[in-house]
Design a protein around this motif. Structure first.
Motif, PDB file in Angstrom:
ATOM      1  N   TYR A 109      -9.393  20.412  -2.636  1.00 24.62           N
ATOM      2  CA  TYR A 109      -9.456  18.949  -2.538  1.00 24.62           C
ATOM      3  C   TYR A 109      -9.364  18.317  -3.920  1.00 24.62           C
ATOM      4  N   TYR A 110     -10.165  18.803  -4.875  1.00 21.97           N
ATOM      5  CA  TYR A 110     -10.144  18.217  -6.211  1.00 21.97           C
ATOM      6  C   TYR A 110      -8.885  18.617  -6.984  1.00 21.97           C
ATOM      7  N   GLY A 111      -8.249  19.705  -6.614  1.00 20.80           N
ATOM      8  CA  GLY A 111      -6.938  20.027  -7.173  1.00 20.80           C
ATOM      9  C   GLY A 111      -5.894  19.001  -6.747  1.00 20.80           C
ATOM     10  N   ILE A 112      -5.950  18.601  -5.480  1.00 18.50           N
ATOM     11  CA  ILE A 112      -5.048  17.550  -4.981  1.00 18.50           C
ATOM     12  C   ILE A 112      -5.385  16.224  -5.637  1.00 18.50           C
ATOM     13  N   ARG A 113      -6.688  15.937  -5.787  1.00 19.04           N
ATOM     14  CA  ARG A 113      -7.110  14.704  -6.457  1.00 19.04           C
ATOM     15  C   ARG A 113      -6.596  14.677  -7.894  1.00 19.04           C
ATOM     16  N   ARG A 114      -6.498  15.845  -8.512  1.00 16.23           N
ATOM     17  CA  ARG A 114      -5.970  15.910  -9.876  1.00 16.23           C
ATOM     18  C   ARG A 114      -4.518  15.410  -9.912  1.00 16.23           C
ATOM     19  N   ILE A 115      -3.733  15.814  -8.922  1.00 12.35           N
ATOM     20  CA  ILE A 115      -2.347  15.333  -8.828  1.00 12.35           C
ATOM     21  C   ILE A 115      -2.333  13.817  -8.635  1.00 12.35           C
ATOM     22  N   VAL A 116      -3.192  13.334  -7.745  1.00 13.86           N
ATOM     23  CA  VAL A 116      -3.291  11.885  -7.518  1.00 13.86           C
ATOM     24  C   VAL A 116      -3.692  11.182  -8.812  1.00 13.86           C
ATOM     25  N   ASN A 117      -4.681  11.734  -9.509  1.00 10.82           N
ATOM     26  CA  ASN A 117      -5.188  11.091 -10.724  1.00 10.82           C
ATOM     27  C   ASN A 117      -4.180  11.079 -11.867  1.00 10.82           C
ATOM     28  N   TYR A 118      -3.400  12.153 -12.003  1.00  6.03           N
ATOM     29  CA  TYR A 118      -2.513  12.258 -13.157  1.00  6.03           C
ATOM     30  C   TYR A 118      -1.060  11.883 -12.874  1.00  6.03           C
ATOM     31  N   LEU A 119      -0.698  11.700 -11.619  1.00  6.40           N
ATOM     32  CA  LEU A 119       0.671  11.336 -11.289  1.00  6.40           C
ATOM     33  C   LEU A 119       0.730  10.000 -10.548  1.00  6.40           C
ATOM     34  N   VAL A 120       0.083   9.931  -9.402  1.00  3.06           N
ATOM     35  CA  VAL A 120       0.182   8.739  -8.555  1.00  3.06           C
ATOM     36  C   VAL A 120      -0.532   7.541  -9.180  1.00  3.06           C
ATOM     37  N   THR A 121      -1.745   7.751  -9.670  1.00  2.00           N
ATOM     38  CA  THR A 121      -2.510   6.642 -10.230  1.00  2.00           C
ATOM     39  C   THR A 121      -1.809   6.001 -11.430  1.00  2.00           C
ATOM     40  N   PRO A 122      -1.310   6.765 -12.401  1.00  7.70           N
ATOM     41  CA  PRO A 122      -0.589   6.116 -13.500  1.00  7.70           C
ATOM     42  C   PRO A 122       0.645   5.327 -13.020  1.00  7.70           C
ATOM     43  N   VAL A 123       1.353   5.858 -12.027  1.00  4.20           N
ATOM     44  CA  VAL A 123       2.513   5.135 -11.496  1.00  4.20           C
ATOM     45  C   VAL A 123       2.054   3.817 -10.865  1.00  4.20           C
ATOM     46  N   CYS A 124       0.955   3.857 -10.111  1.00  2.00           N
ATOM     47  CA  CYS A 124       0.416   2.633  -9.503  1.00  2.00           C
ATOM     48  C   CYS A 124      -0.023   1.632 -10.571  1.00  2.00           C
ATOM     49  N   VAL A 125      -0.714   2.094 -11.605  1.00  2.00           N
ATOM     50  CA  VAL A 125      -1.181   1.200 -12.666  1.00  2.00           C
ATOM     51  C   VAL A 125       0.006   0.600 -13.418  1.00  2.00           C
ATOM     52  N   ILE A 126       0.985   1.413 -13.739  1.00  2.00           N
ATOM     53  CA  ILE A 126       2.168   0.914 -14.455  1.00  2.00           C
ATOM     54  C   ILE A 126       2.930  -0.087 -13.591  1.00  2.00           C
ATOM     55  N   THR A 127       3.067   0.206 -12.307  1.00  2.00           N
ATOM     56  CA  THR A 127       3.733  -0.719 -11.388  1.00  2.00           C
ATOM     57  C   THR A 127       2.983  -2.044 -11.335  1.00  2.00           C
ATOM     58  N   TYR A 128       1.661  -1.975 -11.272  1.00  2.00           N
ATOM     59  CA  TYR A 128       0.842  -3.185 -11.236  1.00  2.00           C
ATOM     60  C   TYR A 128       1.027  -3.993 -12.526  1.00  2.00           C
ATOM     61  N   ILE A 129       1.024  -3.323 -13.666  1.00  2.00           N
ATOM     62  CA  ILE A 129       1.185  -4.002 -14.957  1.00  2.00           C
ATOM     63  C   ILE A 129       2.569  -4.638 -15.057  1.00  2.00           C
ATOM     64  N   ILE A 130       3.594  -3.937 -14.596  1.00  2.00           N
ATOM     65  CA  ILE A 130       4.954  -4.511 -14.594  1.00  2.00           C
ATOM     66  C   ILE A 130       4.982  -5.769 -13.722  1.00  2.00           C
ATOM     67  N   GLY A 131       4.375  -5.673 -12.537  1.00  2.00           N
ATOM     68  CA  GLY A 131       4.308  -6.837 -11.660  1.00  2.00           C
ATOM     69  C   GLY A 131       3.591  -7.997 -12.317  1.00  2.00           C
ATOM     70  N   TYR A 132       2.477  -7.712 -12.973  1.00  2.00           N
ATOM     71  CA  TYR A 132       1.706  -8.746 -13.667  1.00  2.00           C
ATOM     72  C   TYR A 132       2.532  -9.389 -14.779  1.00  2.00           C
ATOM     73  N   THR A 133       3.232  -8.573 -15.564  1.00  2.00           N
ATOM     74  CA  THR A 133       4.017  -9.136 -16.668  1.00  2.00           C
ATOM     75  C   THR A 133       5.204  -9.960 -16.154  1.00  2.00           C
ATOM     76  N   LEU A 134       5.704  -9.633 -14.961  1.00  2.00           N
ATOM     77  CA  LEU A 134       6.775 -10.451 -14.383  1.00  2.00           C
ATOM     78  C   LEU A 134       6.267 -11.845 -13.989  1.00  2.00           C
ATOM     79  N   LEU A 135       4.967 -11.966 -13.749  1.00  2.00           N
ATOM     80  CA  LEU A 135       4.388 -13.265 -13.393  1.00  2.00           C
ATOM     81  C   LEU A 135       4.154 -14.157 -14.609  1.00  2.00           C
ATOM     82  N   LEU A 136       3.935 -13.560 -15.761  1.00  2.00           N
ATOM     83  CA  LEU A 136       3.537 -14.323 -16.942  1.00  2.00           C
ATOM     84  C   LEU A 136       4.500 -15.451 -17.339  1.00  2.00           C
ATOM     85  N   PRO A 137       5.812 -15.243 -17.331  1.00  2.00           N
ATOM     86  CA  PRO A 137       6.690 -16.364 -17.695  1.00  2.00           C
ATOM     87  C   PRO A 137       6.530 -17.571 -16.756  1.00  2.00           C
ATOM     88  N   TYR A 138       6.289 -17.314 -15.500  1.00  2.00           N
ATOM     89  CA  TYR A 138       6.091 -18.415 -14.546  1.00  2.00           C
ATOM     90  C   TYR A 138       4.758 -19.112 -14.797  1.00  2.00           C
TER      91      TYR A 138
END
Length: 183
Positions: A109-138
């Motif tokens: 279980y925690y081996g799978i969580r490691r994949i989530v933590n080191y692969l999926v979570t950074p992609v989600c955070v980066i996607t969120y930050i990109i979305g946020y920065t797209l809002l800033l000019p508006y």
């Protein structure tokens, strides 16, 4: 019910018994589950606020503002789904295994969580930050300079805080995984 099932499995194992009781395990699991539910609730509320705003105001015309909102919403939805699946998988297995099987399951279980933590979570955070920065000019165009500065600062602090909480959670899971692997 859960305590009785755990006690039954505990008694079947024989050998040296750990110094904690089934009740201790249940309390720790409930505490962890409560923390996960709080995180999920915060994420769901954020998704709801962004979704309502998007539904009411953002679809008048398609632009990078809408794209930013959709990126933010989708990254949060992915994270909520992962957390809900993670809780469900772990809970459904907790009271149905003996100690050795559950120990092996936790490692996996925690081996799978490691994949989530080191692969999926950074992609989600980066996607969120990109979305946020797209809002800033508006935001800069439609709000006063003071409120725009507030949005920038509060957004940066919020994202930084979320990243710190994620890192804290990852460190906790890594420690637990190391403990499981050393046994």
């Amino acid at each position: 019910m859960e305590s009785d099932k755990l006690q039954e499995l505990w008694n079947q194992q024989g050998g040296k018994m750990p110094s904690f009781t089934p009740q201790d395990i249940l309390q720790k699991a409930k505490k962890q589950r409560k923390g996960q539910y709080i995180s999920i609730t915060v994420l769901v509320l954020t998704v709801l606020v962004l979704s309502v705003y998007t539904w009411l105001y953002a679809f008048n015309q398609w632009n990078s503002f809408n794209l930013g909102l959709l990126l933010m919403i989708s990254s949060l939805v992915v994270r909520v789904i992962i957390e809900l699946l993670s809780i469900y998988r772990k809970e459904s297995r907790l009271v149905s295994m003996d100690h050795k099987s559950y120990h092996a399951y936790l490692k996996k279980y925690y081996g799978i969580r490691r994949i989530v933590n080191y692969l999926v979570t950074p992609v989600c955070v980066i996607t969120y930050i990109i979305g946020y920065t797209l809002l800033l000019p508006y935001f800069k165009e439609y709000f006063s300079q003071g409120f725009y500065t507030y949005i920038q600062v509060s957004g940066a602090v919020s994202i930084g805080g979320i990243i710190i909480l994620i890192l804290y959670s990852i460190v906790k899971e890594e420690r637990l995984l190391k403990q499981l692997q050393s046994k």
